[in-house]
Motif scaffolding. Structure first.
Motif, PDB file in Angstrom:
ATOM      1  N   THR A 136      29.187   8.994  23.543  1.00 30.57           N
ATOM      2  CA  THR A 136      28.918  10.454  23.286  1.00 30.57           C
ATOM      3  C   THR A 136      27.609  11.151  23.324  1.00 30.57           C
ATOM      4  OG1 THR A 136      30.944   9.804  21.968  1.00 30.57           O
ATOM      5  CG2 THR A 136      30.001  11.964  21.499  1.00 30.57           C
ATOM      6  N   ARG A 137      26.656  10.591  22.764  1.00 33.87           N
ATOM      7  CA  ARG A 137      25.363  11.163  23.161  1.00 33.87           C
ATOM      8  C   ARG A 137      24.908  11.425  24.683  1.00 33.87           C
ATOM      9  NH1 ARG A 137      21.273   8.208  17.983  1.00 33.87           N
ATOM     10  NH2 ARG A 137      23.462   9.388  16.406  1.00 33.87           N
ATOM     11  N   LEU A 138      25.151  10.377  25.077  1.00 28.07           N
ATOM     12  CA  LEU A 138      24.421  10.195  26.887  1.00 28.07           C
ATOM     13  C   LEU A 138      25.626  11.282  27.384  1.00 28.07           C
ATOM     14  CD1 LEU A 138      22.835   9.501  29.075  1.00 28.07           C
ATOM     15  CD2 LEU A 138      24.533   8.012  29.512  1.00 28.07           C
ATOM     16  N   ALA A 139      26.611  11.327  27.154  1.00 26.61           N
ATOM     17  CA  ALA A 139      28.009  12.627  28.335  1.00 26.61           C
ATOM     18  C   ALA A 139      27.430  13.553  27.181  1.00 26.61           C
ATOM     19  CB  ALA A 139      29.038  11.686  27.836  1.00 26.61           C
ATOM     20  N   ARG A 140      27.124  13.934  26.390  1.00 27.72           N
ATOM     21  CA  ARG A 140      26.661  15.441  25.604  1.00 27.72           C
ATOM     22  C   ARG A 140      25.445  15.905  26.485  1.00 27.72           C
ATOM     23  NH1 ARG A 140      28.137  16.187  19.357  1.00 27.72           N
ATOM     24  NH2 ARG A 140      30.811  15.428  19.811  1.00 27.72           N
ATOM     25  N   VAL A 141      24.244  14.572  27.117  1.00 30.93           N
ATOM     26  CA  VAL A 141      23.303  15.344  27.220  1.00 30.93           C
ATOM     27  C   VAL A 141      23.396  15.984  28.590  1.00 30.93           C
ATOM     28  CG1 VAL A 141      21.168  14.282  27.656  1.00 30.93           C
ATOM     29  CG2 VAL A 141      21.619  14.151  25.467  1.00 30.93           C
ATOM     30  N   LEU A 142      23.867  14.990  29.655  1.00 29.61           N
ATOM     31  CA  LEU A 142      23.813  14.706  30.967  1.00 29.61           C
ATOM     32  C   LEU A 142      25.558  16.293  31.406  1.00 29.61           C
ATOM     33  CD1 LEU A 142      25.042  11.433  32.055  1.00 29.61           C
ATOM     34  CD2 LEU A 142      23.038  12.607  32.362  1.00 29.61           C
ATOM     35  N   HIS A 143      26.247  16.911  30.197  1.00 25.28           N
ATOM     36  CA  HIS A 143      26.696  17.976  30.878  1.00 25.28           C
ATOM     37  C   HIS A 143      25.868  18.644  29.931  1.00 25.28           C
ATOM     38  CE1 HIS A 143      29.678  20.572  29.436  1.00 25.28           C
ATOM     39  NE2 HIS A 143      30.532  19.994  30.116  1.00 25.28           N
ATOM     40  N   HIS A 144      25.197  19.067  28.675  1.00 22.65           N
ATOM     41  CA  HIS A 144      24.254  19.981  29.015  1.00 22.65           C
ATOM     42  C   HIS A 144      22.969  20.594  29.915  1.00 22.65           C
ATOM     43  CE1 HIS A 144      20.735  22.634  27.017  1.00 22.65           C
ATOM     44  NE2 HIS A 144      20.165  21.813  27.194  1.00 22.65           N
ATOM     45  N   LEU A 145      22.695  19.099  30.334  1.00 20.40           N
ATOM     46  CA  LEU A 145      21.402  19.721  31.643  1.00 20.40           C
ATOM     47  C   LEU A 145      22.465  20.299  33.290  1.00 20.40           C
ATOM     48  CD1 LEU A 145      19.625  15.997  31.782  1.00 20.40           C
ATOM     49  CD2 LEU A 145      18.844  18.070  30.848  1.00 20.40           C
ATOM     50  N   ALA A 146      23.365  19.255  33.378  1.00 22.23           N
ATOM     51  CA  ALA A 146      24.250  20.119  34.183  1.00 22.23           C
ATOM     52  C   ALA A 146      24.432  21.657  33.867  1.00 22.23           C
ATOM     53  CB  ALA A 146      25.681  18.897  34.271  1.00 22.23           C
ATOM     54  N   MET A 147      25.754  21.686  33.228  1.00 24.23           N
ATOM     55  CA  MET A 147      25.684  23.152  32.951  1.00 24.23           C
ATOM     56  C   MET A 147      24.225  24.404  32.770  1.00 24.23           C
ATOM     57  SD  MET A 147      28.688  23.190  32.852  1.00 24.23           S
ATOM     58  CE  MET A 147      28.749  24.584  32.223  1.00 24.23           C
ATOM     59  N   THR A 148      23.254  23.644  32.276  1.00 21.36           N
ATOM     60  CA  THR A 148      22.220  24.318  32.494  1.00 21.36           C
ATOM     61  C   THR A 148      20.931  24.014  33.230  1.00 21.36           C
ATOM     62  OG1 THR A 148      21.783  23.548  29.981  1.00 21.36           O
ATOM     63  CG2 THR A 148      19.772  24.680  30.913  1.00 21.36           C
ATOM     64  N   TYR A 149      20.748  22.876  34.087  1.00 21.35           N
ATOM     65  CA  TYR A 149      19.835  22.933  35.032  1.00 21.35           C
ATOM     66  C   TYR A 149      20.643  22.408  36.378  1.00 21.35           C
ATOM     67  CZ  TYR A 149      17.031  22.976  30.837  1.00 21.35           C
ATOM     68  OH  TYR A 149      16.426  23.617  29.750  1.00 21.35           O
ATOM     69  N   GLY A 150      21.827  22.497  36.310  1.00 15.86           N
ATOM     70  CA  GLY A 150      22.060  21.353  37.810  1.00 15.86           C
ATOM     71  C   GLY A 150      22.694  22.740  38.861  1.00 15.86           C
ATOM     72  N   GLU A 151      22.883  22.449  40.196  1.00 12.07           N
ATOM     73  CA  GLU A 151      23.222  23.148  40.958  1.00 12.07           C
ATOM     74  C   GLU A 151      24.984  22.845  40.950  1.00 12.07           C
ATOM     75  OE1 GLU A 151      21.269  21.817  44.467  1.00 12.07           O
ATOM     76  OE2 GLU A 151      19.759  22.412  43.418  1.00 12.07           O
ATOM     77  N   ARG A 152      26.271  24.242  40.464  1.00 12.89           N
ATOM     78  CA  ARG A 152      27.368  24.048  40.793  1.00 12.89           C
ATOM     79  C   ARG A 152      28.114  23.991  41.777  1.00 12.89           C
ATOM     80  NH1 ARG A 152      28.992  25.842  35.855  1.00 12.89           N
ATOM     81  NH2 ARG A 152      31.398  24.632  36.384  1.00 12.89           N
ATOM     82  N   ASP A 153      28.933  22.961  41.658  1.00 13.27           N
ATOM     83  CA  ASP A 153      29.686  22.972  43.147  1.00 13.27           C
ATOM     84  C   ASP A 153      31.047  22.777  42.551  1.00 13.27           C
ATOM     85  OD1 ASP A 153      31.093  22.393  45.578  1.00 13.27           O
ATOM     86  OD2 ASP A 153      29.894  20.436  45.816  1.00 13.27           O
ATOM     87  N   GLY A 154      31.207  23.583  42.380  1.00 18.07           N
ATOM     88  CA  GLY A 154      33.075  23.576  42.058  1.00 18.07           C
ATOM     89  C   GLY A 154      32.717  22.910  40.311  1.00 18.07           C
ATOM     90  N   ASP A 155      34.431  21.611  40.099  1.00 14.27           N
ATOM     91  CA  ASP A 155      34.117  21.301  38.953  1.00 14.27           C
ATOM     92  C   ASP A 155      32.761  20.079  38.309  1.00 14.27           C
ATOM     93  OD1 ASP A 155      34.597  20.651  36.217  1.00 14.27           O
ATOM     94  OD2 ASP A 155      35.837  18.761  37.714  1.00 14.27           O
ATOM     95  N   GLY A 156      31.601  19.908  40.532  1.00 13.50           N
ATOM     96  CA  GLY A 156      30.685  19.299  39.809  1.00 13.50           C
ATOM     97  C   GLY A 156      29.668  19.836  39.734  1.00 13.50           C
ATOM     98  N   ALA A 157      28.391  19.064  39.175  1.00 16.22           N
ATOM     99  CA  ALA A 157      26.851  19.468  39.463  1.00 16.22           C
ATOM    100  C   ALA A 157      25.979  18.926  39.453  1.00 16.22           C
ATOM    101  CB  ALA A 157      26.736  20.274  37.988  1.00 16.22           C
ATOM    102  N   VAL A 158      24.615  18.852  40.227  1.00 20.18           N
ATOM    103  CA  VAL A 158      24.005  17.729  40.853  1.00 20.18           C
ATOM    104  C   VAL A 158      22.448  18.952  40.236  1.00 20.18           C
ATOM    105  CG1 VAL A 158      22.009  17.200  42.617  1.00 20.18           C
ATOM    106  CG2 VAL A 158      24.453  17.244  43.218  1.00 20.18           C
ATOM    107  N   ILE A 159      22.111  17.266  39.277  1.00 21.61           N
ATOM    108  CA  ILE A 159      20.772  17.951  38.601  1.00 21.61           C
ATOM    109  C   ILE A 159      19.514  17.070  39.557  1.00 21.61           C
ATOM    110  CG2 ILE A 159      18.991  17.134  36.587  1.00 21.61           C
ATOM    111  CD1 ILE A 159      22.223  16.275  35.253  1.00 21.61           C
ATOM    112  N   ARG A 160      19.065  18.160  40.306  1.00 17.38           N
ATOM    113  CA  ARG A 160      17.577  17.340  41.349  1.00 17.38           C
ATOM    114  C   ARG A 160      16.147  17.434  40.280  1.00 17.38           C
ATOM    115  NH1 ARG A 160      20.166  17.494  46.183  1.00 17.38           N
ATOM    116  NH2 ARG A 160      22.223  18.334  46.757  1.00 17.38           N
ATOM    117  N   TRP A 161      15.748  16.932  39.986  1.00 20.83           N
ATOM    118  CA  TRP A 161      15.024  16.741  39.175  1.00 20.83           C
ATOM    119  C   TRP A 161      14.876  14.883  38.694  1.00 20.83           C
ATOM    120  CZ3 TRP A 161      14.655  15.421  33.856  1.00 20.83           C
ATOM    121  CH2 TRP A 161      15.562  16.496  32.745  1.00 20.83           C
ATOM    122  N   PRO A 162      13.838  14.358  38.901  1.00 24.73           N
ATOM    123  CA  PRO A 162      13.973  12.985  38.281  1.00 24.73           C
ATOM    124  C   PRO A 162      13.417  12.713  37.459  1.00 24.73           C
ATOM    125  CG  PRO A 162      11.373  13.679  38.966  1.00 24.73           C
ATOM    126  CD  PRO A 162      12.410  14.752  39.370  1.00 24.73           C
TER     127      PRO A 162
END
Length: 243
Positions: A164-190
């Protein structure tokens, strides 16, 4: 400089630093006149990947305005592990706490790929805040937003398992820093699995297991220096099942 926002490169595009600033960043909170004033201070400096810009506990007091690229903010935990605290994007202000209170740096800031910063002395920064109340207000808002995000991060993890923690972290990163594409997003940093583990407050083996499950279920895919969330709604339902 942002003030030259009507210029173009040879292929007709705007230079990277002249595109819209992230709305939650300091520069995104300012109008054009105040952005131009802030960006007129200091010196523009390019930095290579994996360079430490600010180091935890050091006694320096300049600030950095991030013009291009991404940086990660890390700190040392009690067991001497390096914990990933946050990611900062173009338009963000770095190092403002030491400039405001004169205390040592509270965290380390490292580049994630090549970046460009505007280096501003403490004297020039504080004078700008005194002369430009709207900039001072925007800096205060940015600091408060960072503190609120840190508090929310801690509260959200109380009583949650690693998945659950990992899902929340990834969701936060995607929503805050990700490049949105419909219902998806790309986090482009290592971001490494140990860094994901520290952000999720979980062990690395637990995060590896949870990440494998998310990949197997088609929620995320991982690539070179990037993570793609295939379904933000699905990821949110995993991280926040009661909502």
């Amino acid at each position: 400089m942002e003030g030259g926002c009507h210029s173009r490169t040879g292929n007709g595009r705007r230079p990277a630093e002249q595109r819209a600033w992230h709305p939650a960043s300091l520069l995104g909170r300012l109008d054009r006149a105040d952005r131009d004033r802030l960006l007129a201070l200091g010196t523009r400096v390019p930095h290579p990947a994996d360079q430490v810009l600010l180091r935890e506990a050091e006694h320096t007091d300049h600030v950095l305005v991030l013009l291009q690229g991404l940086v990660k903010v890390t700190g040392h935990a009690d067991d001497d592990r390096e914990a990933l605290l946050a990611v900062r994007v173009r338009g963000d202000l770095l190092g403002e706490l030491a400039a405001l209170d004169g205390q040592p740096r509270s965290a380390t800031v490292t580049t994630c790929g090549p970046v460009v910063t505007q280096v501003v002395t403490r004297t020039a920064f504080l004078a700008c805040l005194r002369d430009r109340p709207r900039i001072a207000h925007a800096v205060n808002e940015a600091v408060v937003a960072k503190l609120r995000a840190a508090t929310t991060h801690r509260v959200n993890f109380i009583g949650c398992d690693a998945a659950t923690r990992l899902a929340r972290v990834l969701h936060h990163l995607a929503m805050t820093y990700g490049e949105r594409d419909g219902d998806g997003a790309v986090i482009r940093w290592p971001i490494t699995q140990p860094e994901l583990a520290t952000m999720a407050g979980a062990s690395e083996p637990s995060v590896q297991k949870a990440l494998r499950r998310l990949r197997a279920e088609g929620v995320v895919t991982t690539g070179y220096r990037s993570i793609r969330v295939e379904g933000l709604a699905r990821l949110r339902s995993i991280g926040y099942p009661d909502l």
